[in-house]
Scaffold this active site. Structure first.
Site, short mmCIF file in Angstrom:
data_model
loop_
_atom_site.label_atom_id
_atom_site.label_comp_id
_atom_site.label_asym_id
_atom_site.label_seq_id
_atom_site.Cartn_x
_atom_site.Cartn_y
_atom_site.Cartn_z
N GLU A 299 -21.13 -54.67 21.06
CA GLU A 299 -22.08 -53.61 21.42
C GLU A 299 -23.46 -54.19 21.71
OE1 GLU A 299 -21.19 -49.55 19.26
OE2 GLU A 299 -21.19 -51.21 17.81
N LYS B 105 -25.35 -42.03 22.00
CA LYS B 105 -24.64 -43.15 22.61
C LYS B 105 -23.53 -42.53 23.45
CE LYS B 105 -23.75 -47.06 20.53
NZ LYS B 105 -23.19 -48.14 19.68
#
Length: 118
Positions: free
Chosen positions: A21, A98
């Site tokens: 990530e 997100k």
């Protein structure tokens, strides 16, 4: 009292607990709501009498550029800077989403919401 909303600030950033990530990054959306007295600005038509949404956007972009493991952490940094840099803000709420998170499922987004007041 009034409210200034800056919604759907789209940013590519590198937040998350998983190593990939922070390397690959992903798309985020940030919403900011601030409560303040807008009566003077409504009469004066002068930017100095209101909360400048350009300033809010700048804070969000700068804080989203600093990687964090948790969305809560970046959200708190955004809140803190708004209160530090824009004295006329009485209350604020920040949501950080997100988009398409890397979790095992078909999930559009995950969102945290933080609220604070002076």
């Amino acid at each position: 009292m009034g409210k200034v909303l800056v919604e759907n600030i789209r940013i590519y950033a590198h937040h998350g607990c998983l190593p990939e990530e922070t390397i690959i990054g992903c798309q985020y959306s940030v919403d900011v709501s601030v409560k303040t007295d807008l009566s003077k600005a409504s009469l004066s038509d002068d930017l100095v009498d209101t909360v400048d949404y350009v300033h809010i956007n700048k804070i969000v972009k700068e804080e989203m550029a600093v990687p964090s493991k948790l969305l809560e952490h970046v959200g708190k940094r955004i809140l803190d800077r708004i209160f530090s840099e824009i004295p006329m803000v009485k209350k604020t709420a920040v949501s950080v989403s997100k988009l398409n998170p890397p979790i095992n499922g078909d999930v559009e987004k995950v969102t945290i919401v933080l609220k604070s007041s002076r």
